[in-house]
Design an enzyme around this catalytic site. Structure first.
Site, short mmCIF file in Angstrom:
data_model
loop_
_atom_site.label_atom_id
_atom_site.label_comp_id
_atom_site.label_asym_id
_atom_site.label_seq_id
_atom_site.Cartn_x
_atom_site.Cartn_y
_atom_site.Cartn_z
CG HIS A 1 -1.71 -1.24 1.38
ND1 HIS A 1 -2.88 -1.52 0.72
CD2 HIS A 1 -1.43 -2.35 2.11
CE1 HIS A 1 -3.30 -2.74 1.06
NE2 HIS A 1 -2.43 -3.27 1.90
CE LYS B 1 11.83 19.62 -10.50
NZ LYS B 1 10.55 19.86 -11.18
CD GLU C 1 9.01 12.47 -15.22
OE1 GLU C 1 8.82 12.84 -14.06
OE2 GLU C 1 9.26 13.26 -16.15
CB SER D 1 13.09 23.05 -14.88
OG SER D 1 12.26 24.18 -14.97
#
Ligand code: ARG
Length: 467
Positions: free
Chosen positions: A160, A287, A294, A281
């Site tokens: 979980h 970043k 991804e 970024s």
């Protein structure tokens, strides 16, 4: 308007094809991917026609010579394709006739584009399948090399998405290994099922020439010939099954990508991805984005899409061949390229990941991750499991209220919950103790994982290089 090229099927037509229709119906923009497979298929067909005496040996010789010279130019990317010639089959046939003259017109004896295209696509997918299983095996080796050094690395095992029990990090990696192992099995099984020759089915009903289909099958490396010509020209199960295997594979890679993305966030901070695999970024200077995993996760969508595309393409088609089938190619090609690239991305990325082992083991102490060990401890001292579960539940409640870990509870306090608890409890509450105790087959103890890595290595050897 461009000069009209004579189409092989032009005989019964009185009008030329509408220019839009020509564009709309042509597949050459994408089926040129099949060019080399189409040549292989034609070479085998020509050889068979000659050995059966359907064409003369010398005719076959010049056809084969012509085909080989076309093949050379294709490989050199020195051939241009024409939309007016609709698809790869008619383009190559037309080019052959240009190069070898009238005799080139004999190649299409006893075959149709319907059995030809299915044969080409099977050849293509068989090659791709071999490349994919090879890539999957590479990925497994990369995983094994990594896991080998991490058998004793403590990692939080989650259920979980909450810390559940400590595990060995190598155990987690070997879970990925097993997923890939099933993918390899699936592609290997698939290869046997799809390795069937449709050529010789002609348009749908077979042919009146005394062709030798077994000979063509053996030249092209097919295990057997298709048994029903109508099924053979219309069947695209092999394309669907490929996309289905690819979808399962992408689902695995995507789960894996998701974990890498989570673990590399400052919140988890278990791993760092190499700079060379990340991007920045354009606005936030701090970043470092995990673009590669991804994208792997994102590309899963197009592969599932291809599977549903093909299932829908086929669902309402009456026997036998319909032009709808031309739509099978783009999703198949796209899937093949996508899974090849995603595998490559992981093969390159995994060895470059660096681990933050302190953070991993710290996280493994959270969430009272050794509470089950305490319950098992009480069982071994004579308590029934349901009672020990209840007792440990109360101990956890106490720890929450006192804001401490199980390890930090005094022996006296432990004993107020159960007299069965002695000072040997601290050993089993430690992360190492917990890990070492999980010795059941398939469990996380470092001893087990070492054995499972050994067994997995043997599996790779047993499969052999050409499995
Ligand atoms: N380009 C066609 C395809 O991809 C080849 C088969 C054409 N057959 C036909 N009967 N029009 O399916």
């Amino acid at each position: 308007m461009s000069k009209q090229i004579k189409k092989p099927w032009q005989g019964r037509f009185t009008e030329t094809t509408n220019e839009f229709v020509e564009e709309f119906t042509a597949s050459i923009k994408f089926d040129q991917t099949l060019a080399i497979c189409d040549i292989r298929c034609s070479l085998a067909h020509a050889e068979m026609l000659a050995s059966e005496g359907i064409i003369l040996k010398k005719e076959a010789k010049s056809i084969i010579k012509g085909l080989k010279s076309i093949e050379k130019d294709i490989k050199r990317e020195d051939l241009s394709w024409s939309i007016q010639l609709e698809d790869i089959h008619m383009n190559i046939e037309n080019e052959l006739i240009k190069r070898v003259g009238e005799v080139g017109k004999k190649l299409h004896t006893g075959r149709s584009r319907n059995d030809q295209v299915s044969t080409d696509l099977r050849l293509y997918l068989r090659d791709i399948t071999d490349q994919i299983t090879h890539g999957l095996e590479n990925l497994q080796s990369v995983l094994l090399q990594f896991a080998e050094n991490e058998t004793g690395t403590i990692f939080p095992g989650f259920t979980h998405l909450q810390v559940a029990q400590p595990v060995s990090f190598a155990h987690h990696m070997m879970a990925w290994f097993e997923m890939i192992d099933r993918d390899i099995d699936r592609f290997n099984d698939y290869r046997k099922r799809m390795n069937v020759l449709p050529l010789g089915s002609a348009a749908l009903a077979g042919t009146s020439y005394t062709i030798n289909r077994d000979q063509v099958a053996s030249i092209l490396g097919f295990e057997r010939v298709s048994k029903n010509s109508m099924d053979a020209v219309s069947d695209r199960d092999f394309a669907i099954e490929f996309c289905s295997n690819a979808s399962l594979l992408m689902m695995h890679l995507s789960r894996w990508a998701e974990e890498l993305i989570l673990w590399s966030t400052p919140q988890y901070d278990f791993i760092s991805l190499p700079d060379s695999f990340c991007t920045g970024s354009s606005i936030m200077p701090q970043k470092k984005n995990p673009d590669v995993p991804e994208l792997v996760r994102g590309k899963t969508g197009r592969v599932y899409g291809a599977l549903f595309n093909l299932l829908t393409l086929m669902k309402a088609q009456p026997l036998a061949y319909n032009k709808d089938n031309q739509e099978d190619k783009e999703p198949v090609f796209d899937t093949a390229i996508t899974i090849k690239n995603c595998l490559k991305a992981f093969i390159l990325l995994i060895p470059e990941i660096s681990l933050n082992r302190d953070k991993m083991s710290m996280a493994a102490t959270q969430g009272f991750s050794t509470a089950t060990d305490l319950a098992d401890y009480l069982v071994k001292k004579g308590m029934a499991f349901r009672d020990s579960h209840e007792t440990v539940g109360r101990i956890v409640q106490h720890a929450i209220q006192s804001n401490c870990t199980l390890f930090e509870i005094d022996l006296g306090v432990f004993q107020s919950f159960s007299k069965l608890i002695n000072d040997d409890v601290y050993e089993i509450l430690s992360l190492e103790g917990s890990l070492n105790s999980r010795n059941s087959y398939g469990g996380t103890s470092p001893n087990n994982i070492e054995l499972s890595i050994k067994e997995a290595k043997q599996r790779l050897v047993d499969r052999g290089p050409d499995a």
